[in-house]
Design a protein around this motif. Sequence first.
Motif, PDB file in Angstrom:
ATOM      1  N   TYR B 252      90.165  16.949  18.797  1.00 12.49           N
ATOM      2  CA  TYR B 252      89.033  16.988  19.742  1.00 12.49           C
ATOM      3  C   TYR B 252      89.200  15.867  20.744  1.00 12.49           C
ATOM      4  CZ  TYR B 252      84.486  15.094  21.215  1.00 12.49           C
ATOM      5  OH  TYR B 252      83.460  14.551  21.930  1.00 12.49           O
ATOM      6  N   LEU B 253      88.999  16.194  21.998  1.00  7.09           N
ATOM      7  CA  LEU B 253      88.986  15.166  23.043  1.00  7.09           C
ATOM      8  C   LEU B 253      87.680  15.326  23.805  1.00  7.09           C
ATOM      9  CD1 LEU B 253      91.782  13.603  24.882  1.00  7.09           C
ATOM     10  CD2 LEU B 253      89.994  14.513  26.365  1.00  7.09           C
ATOM     11  N   PRO B 254      86.943  14.228  23.952  1.00  8.72           N
ATOM     12  CA  PRO B 254      85.587  14.344  24.500  1.00  8.72           C
ATOM     13  C   PRO B 254      85.567  14.577  26.004  1.00  8.72           C
ATOM     14  CG  PRO B 254      86.105  12.048  24.148  1.00  8.72           C
ATOM     15  CD  PRO B 254      87.285  12.842  23.631  1.00  8.72           C
ATOM     16  N   SER B 255      84.411  14.940  26.480  1.00  9.94           N
ATOM     17  CA  SER B 255      84.135  14.838  27.907  1.00  9.94           C
ATOM     18  C   SER B 255      84.017  13.354  28.258  1.00  9.94           C
ATOM     19  CB  SER B 255      82.820  15.538  28.234  1.00  9.94           C
ATOM     20  OG  SER B 255      81.743  14.809  27.669  1.00  9.94           O
ATOM     21  N   ARG B 256      84.054  13.042  29.546  1.00  6.27           N
ATOM     22  CA  ARG B 256      83.885  11.638  29.941  1.00  6.27           C
ATOM     23  C   ARG B 256      82.548  11.104  29.427  1.00  6.27           C
ATOM     24  NH1 ARG B 256      82.613   8.194  34.635  1.00  6.27           N
ATOM     25  NH2 ARG B 256      81.371   9.892  35.474  1.00  6.27           N
ATOM     26  N   SER B 287      94.556  16.299  30.482  1.00  3.54           N
ATOM     27  CA  SER B 287      94.588  17.681  30.919  1.00  3.54           C
ATOM     28  C   SER B 287      93.520  17.860  32.014  1.00  3.54           C
ATOM     29  CB  SER B 287      94.365  18.589  29.716  1.00  3.54           C
ATOM     30  OG  SER B 287      94.366  19.947  30.088  1.00  3.54           O
ATOM     31  N   ASP B 288      93.033  19.066  32.208  1.00  4.90           N
ATOM     32  CA  ASP B 288      92.136  19.277  33.340  1.00  4.90           C
ATOM     33  C   ASP B 288      90.736  18.705  33.164  1.00  4.90           C
ATOM     34  OD1 ASP B 288      93.729  20.237  35.313  1.00  4.90           O
ATOM     35  OD2 ASP B 288      93.541  22.333  34.726  1.00  4.90           O
ATOM     36  N   GLU B 289      90.413  18.215  31.959  1.00  2.71           N
ATOM     37  CA  GLU B 289      89.156  17.488  31.807  1.00  2.71           C
ATOM     38  C   GLU B 289      89.128  16.284  32.750  1.00  2.71           C
ATOM     39  OE1 GLU B 289      91.456  17.540  29.529  1.00  2.71           O
ATOM     40  OE2 GLU B 289      92.112  15.458  29.446  1.00  2.71           O
ATOM     41  N   ARG B 290      90.303  15.777  33.127  1.00  4.57           N
ATOM     42  CA  ARG B 290      90.362  14.678  34.096  1.00  4.57           C
ATOM     43  C   ARG B 290      89.658  15.047  35.397  1.00  4.57           C
ATOM     44  NH1 ARG B 290      96.435  13.958  35.011  1.00  4.57           N
ATOM     45  NH2 ARG B 290      96.257  16.211  34.711  1.00  4.57           N
ATOM     46  N   CYS B 293      85.574  16.397  34.525  1.00  3.36           N
ATOM     47  CA  CYS B 293      84.650  15.331  34.125  1.00  3.36           C
ATOM     48  C   CYS B 293      84.728  14.124  35.058  1.00  3.36           C
ATOM     49  CB  CYS B 293      84.949  14.891  32.696  1.00  3.36           C
ATOM     50  SG  CYS B 293      84.848  16.219  31.489  1.00  3.36           S
ATOM     51  N   SER B 294      85.397  14.246  36.188  1.00  5.56           N
ATOM     52  CA  SER B 294      85.539  13.073  37.063  1.00  5.56           C
ATOM     53  C   SER B 294      84.181  12.704  37.654  1.00  5.56           C
ATOM     54  CB  SER B 294      86.580  13.347  38.148  1.00  5.56           C
ATOM     55  OG  SER B 294      86.196  14.452  38.926  1.00  5.56           O
ATOM     56  N   PRO B 295      84.036  11.438  38.084  1.00  2.28           N
ATOM     57  CA  PRO B 295      82.745  10.976  38.607  1.00  2.28           C
ATOM     58  C   PRO B 295      82.230  11.893  39.721  1.00  2.28           C
ATOM     59  CG  PRO B 295      84.239   9.122  38.367  1.00  2.28           C
ATOM     60  CD  PRO B 295      85.041  10.366  38.093  1.00  2.28           C
ATOM     61  N   PRO B 300      80.167  19.400  31.678  1.00  7.87           N
ATOM     62  CA  PRO B 300      80.171  19.124  30.227  1.00  7.87           C
ATOM     63  C   PRO B 300      81.318  19.852  29.522  1.00  7.87           C
ATOM     64  CG  PRO B 300      78.493  20.745  30.753  1.00  7.87           C
ATOM     65  CD  PRO B 300      79.137  20.372  32.059  1.00  7.87           C
ATOM     66  N   ILE B 301      82.525  19.393  29.772  1.00  4.18           N
ATOM     67  CA  ILE B 301      83.717  20.081  29.275  1.00  4.18           C
ATOM     68  C   ILE B 301      84.417  19.234  28.221  1.00  4.18           C
ATOM     69  CG2 ILE B 301      85.958  21.080  29.937  1.00  4.18           C
ATOM     70  CD1 ILE B 301      83.553  22.470  31.241  1.00  4.18           C
TER      71      ILE B 301
END
Lengths: 431, 431, 431
Positions: B252-256, B287-290, B293-295, B300-301
């Motif tokens: 599991y990798l969180p959202s920011r 990955s694309d969560e970058r 979830c960017s500022p 909510p990914i």
Amino acid sequence: MIGTEIHKFACSLWHLNRSITGDGVRQTLSIIKEVLPDLSIVEVPTGTSVFDWTIPKEWKVNDAYIVTPSGTKICSFKENNLHLVGYSIPIHKKLSLNELQDNLYSLSDQPTAIPYITSYYKARWGFCISQQQRDSLLEGEYEVFIDSELFDGSLTYGELFIKGKSQSEIFISTYVCHPSMANNELSGPAVTTFIAKWLLSKANNRFSYRFVFIPETIGSIAYLSRNKDYLKSKVIAGFNVTCIGDNRDYSYLPSRNSETISDAVSKHVLKHIYPTYKSYKWADRGSDERQYCSPGIDLPIASIMRTKYGKYDEYHTSLDNLISVVTPEGLDGGYNVLKRAIEVLEKNTYPKVNVFCEPQLGKRGLYPTLSTKSCKSEVRLMMDLITWSDGTKSMLDIAEICDVPVWELYPIAMKLAEHNLLTLYDYPVSS
Amino acid sequence: MIGTEIHKFACSLWHLNRSITGDGVRQTLSIIKEVLPDLSIVEVPTGTSVFDWTIPKEWKVNDAYIVTPSGTKICSFKENNLHLVGYSIPIHKKLSLNELQDNLYSLSDQPTAIPYITSYYKARWGFCISQQQRDSLLEGEYEVFIDSELFDGSLTYGELFIKGKSQSEIFISTYVCHPSMANNELSGPAVTTFIAKWLLSKANNRFSYRFVFIPETIGSIAYLSRNKDYLKSKVIAGFNVTCIGDNRDYSYLPSRNSETISDAVSKHVLKHIYPTYKSYKWADRGSDERQYCSPGIDLPIASIMRTKYGKYDEYHTSLDNLISVVTPEGLDGGYNVLKRAIEVLEKNTYPKVNVFCEPQLGKRGLYPTLSTKSCKSEVRLMMDLITWSDGTKSMLDIAEICDVPVWELYPIAMKLAEHNLLTLYDYPVSS
Amino acid sequence: MIGTEIHKFACSLWHLNRSITGDGVRQTLSIIKEVLPDLSIVEVPTGTSVFDWTIPKEWKVNDAYIVTPSGTKICSFKENNLHLVGYSIPIHKKLSLNELQDNLYSLSDQPTAIPYITSYYKARWGFCISQQQRDSLLEGEYEVFIDSELFDGSLTYGELFIKGKSQSEIFISTYVCHPSMANNELSGPAVTTFIAKWLLSKANNRFSYRFVFIPETIGSIAYLSRNKDYLKSKVIAGFNVTCIGDNRDYSYLPSRNSETISDAVSKHVLKHIYPTYKSYKWADRGSDERQYCSPGIDLPIASIMRTKYGKYDEYHTSLDNLISVVTPEGLDGGYNVLKRAIEVLEKNTYPKVNVFCEPQLGKRGLYPTLSTKSCKSEVRLMMDLITWSDGTKSMLDIAEICDVPVWELYPIAMKLAEHNLLTLYDYPVSS
């Protein structure tokens, strides 16, 4: 030791056939009323709707027993009311041992214990018997006799109100529906009676107090169905009093919210009086907090107990007695912890210093006049109370921060208040 | 086992020359469209500004290889598209081994692996080769031949919308830019295709669903530059699907933000399905969560993965294949965890009891009628669900409090709802 | 090493008879004024009410000593001003050794140390003497001579204001009331003088700075009684500077609130400079933070120290000297930690990225153009700064999240700002 007196009082209630309705409850309340003359007795008629429930018929037992093939009377209700399954319907017939077995209840792992069994909401009859005795029963014809009545009557409870300076109330509930058992439950009404007596003896209680002596579950539901909105508007703290008479442990069970003032006080008092006390969770609930804290009711009710229901071998059996389980020492400890918790609530003001910066304690004789290298531990707690007295923290909050029993702060706060250095507010004030 | 079907589907996509643009992407999307006929294919022209980036030229490869001094063709693109550095410019010339070495890429610690190398934004050419083969190259004249084209074309992505009862959307993104590698990344689009297929097969989804099959980074940035405001107003949860096909681990990798509902659901499902799952932090993103979830984007990914990118030896090499790394079992596990997470979102209502105090379960046959000393564990979970159903807590919140998988609560909640004891609200209601 | 210079400066102040009032304070301030010419000298007259306290009489000592039966002069004030109990009243009389003993102070567990004793608010006289010397005193007639004066004068303090770009102030307090002792307390005023000198030498400080050199307790109370409302409206951070000159440890003592920016900065700087630093609690307070953080004052003042008062053997004795206790190295370390903390405050802006999604660092030469399998640790911190720069988190917040010293982020933030990718805001902005 007040425990001796409470124990004696409990003994006087022992033999009565308490159930969720009936004369056993009325007699119990009548004896309590001798100590608390202002106790009101309330009757809720059979058939009354109370939220999702209905007040059941009243149950009365005249006699009940079994006659063995050899003619011996056993399981006599008059000898021990636990022998009869609670709310047993009347019966009088002869039957074989085999047929009888279906209506006998015993505990194979506790061969000398008579279990406590009830069937309030389904018509049944049955006898509770020790495994030992059950095993000794011989084949043959048995006569079972239960002379009970189930009729439109009422559910009975007692209520006592003690007016204090504030209209805010502390609510204390205990129950009067268990027959001959001691920790669960004669300890609750016995200790509660003496707590009420103590509060009546005090002049000028800060808070008002409301005590109810009710049957468990149906009683508290009935009470809440009549008083929910009133209670939600007045009650600021409270305790459910049960299992408070044995001398083996101390326990805490939270409110559903778990962070009410009742919870904070319970934990603080137990931590400082009996650091190894058992702390249960809401998942471990099993008494009337289930109703008082249910969604939409949400009263701030916590439980302070000695050994918790379900956590001691004698629980819900004839072994839970006033000799080996509940003792004067046990009751004394329970009474004193509960009394202490109430005192903490009464004195839980919000102190605020009346001066900016540290006050000059020296000119008031509260501080050594000679500055030396030695540790000034004797005034340290006074300085700590002062530094946290910003009006936003209660005495209990400050005691938790300082990690001392809050009662160690009372004399210091009084002394500072006398010197007009501190004001004790009923509510938080901005700093 | 659906994993077998997904694996077969992944095999059909294996050989295509996926990159961030080009026909490899189009062919991939075309095969996915066979399963999901409503998939829209979107083209974003070269030169389009997408936030801080610009859509690059489209890349096309006709052929590429090296001829050794002895005349053998090696590093043939047609044999394995990993041999060619991604976005290599065309070249055709002869050069010495020494000169060639500057444009060869290999991994000394993985001598049999062809590495995966790209140079999207700087004009370069190069070949990727196993260390073993590289070491065997002899001195002499080499011919390098890359027949590639870089031209004004477009970036291609696929989008699928599945309308549900609510306009609120669950957003699922995966990518289609990796050539012949399996866990990273054929597992993502393959599993995602079958998740979409399953949702299409269900009637009456509570939420709407939006799937995108895009090139990593530039694709998600392009997509966000066109849809940011819409997504921010609609998306209530979502997942980035990558590395979801091997059978070695769950991750599991969180959202920011790390505390969105997507995070809570991911952790809950993994905890109960695979308690030893790896929990990464935002610092481990890649990955694309970058982008999601960017500022200022802040969707909510979260990411549910099998073995995470960068955390397995075969990552970004020719060893990441559909035989020893990604397996039917691995894909099956990944699919089912993701499906479970979506079900948890679909069923994550806010239950509230319809009665005050505990309901009388006995009269509905939901509670034993005989009160005994024995533990009533079979009804305990029902009582726990009832006590926490105050309208402010979701099913997931309650499952976390009770420490059970939320899916164990579903049948109980349905039973209580059938008896009209519980209402399931879409949103929190006051208690 | 600036520590050498600070040490030399401290030596020049050593011999002065500092107390809570008197010429020792004035002379000290006068020497500080040589370094800080804009230092204002403020006099508060005897008898002035300052909150709960009253400014005491001024104390002046012309001479003081004891003559032994054999005619030797001992405990000479001119030899070591610690020999005289602070605020001793005048006396001149002969008395037996027995009578003298009542007015002698020594430390049995530190036989060579002269203790530091004061009696500011009760009229007393006395001498401080090493246990060793005391034990050697013979029977006979002693002459005690104290030529001191207590008269209506004033309490003296120094104040320096350094105007910055913002009206918000950082407040730094230290004290000038301790006679010949080094860590507690010449280190405080010495280091503070050089911190002020450094700030004066910098152009364009972001914040304004206010320094006070005051007598402990009565001085800070007097200062607050005149400036409370102003300080509460302006001061955004600050430090109480004491015990900052020995080379044995680093320590932090929180504000009463314990979560102010001063606290966060202190802990961050110490953690990264000296990970094993001692972290005290408010319960361990004992310096002027007692006044600055008292209820209703509540300034955000934390303490960064070397070895804390009361935590080293030489504390409040003649052994706390500028030779074996306070060293150039110790002062250097203290100065640099305090300077670092101020720099962190100055640079504690709220960065916010100016683009949506990750910026394309590659086109600016800030990112490798070739994507390989290798870990890109060299750009990782830049990416982490970017991802957390959402306008709601300060540089310090981000450094804490990334677990790096905030000063490692400064050059990266500057580089990103130069490329217009980041804006540094003085206050949080919505993301």
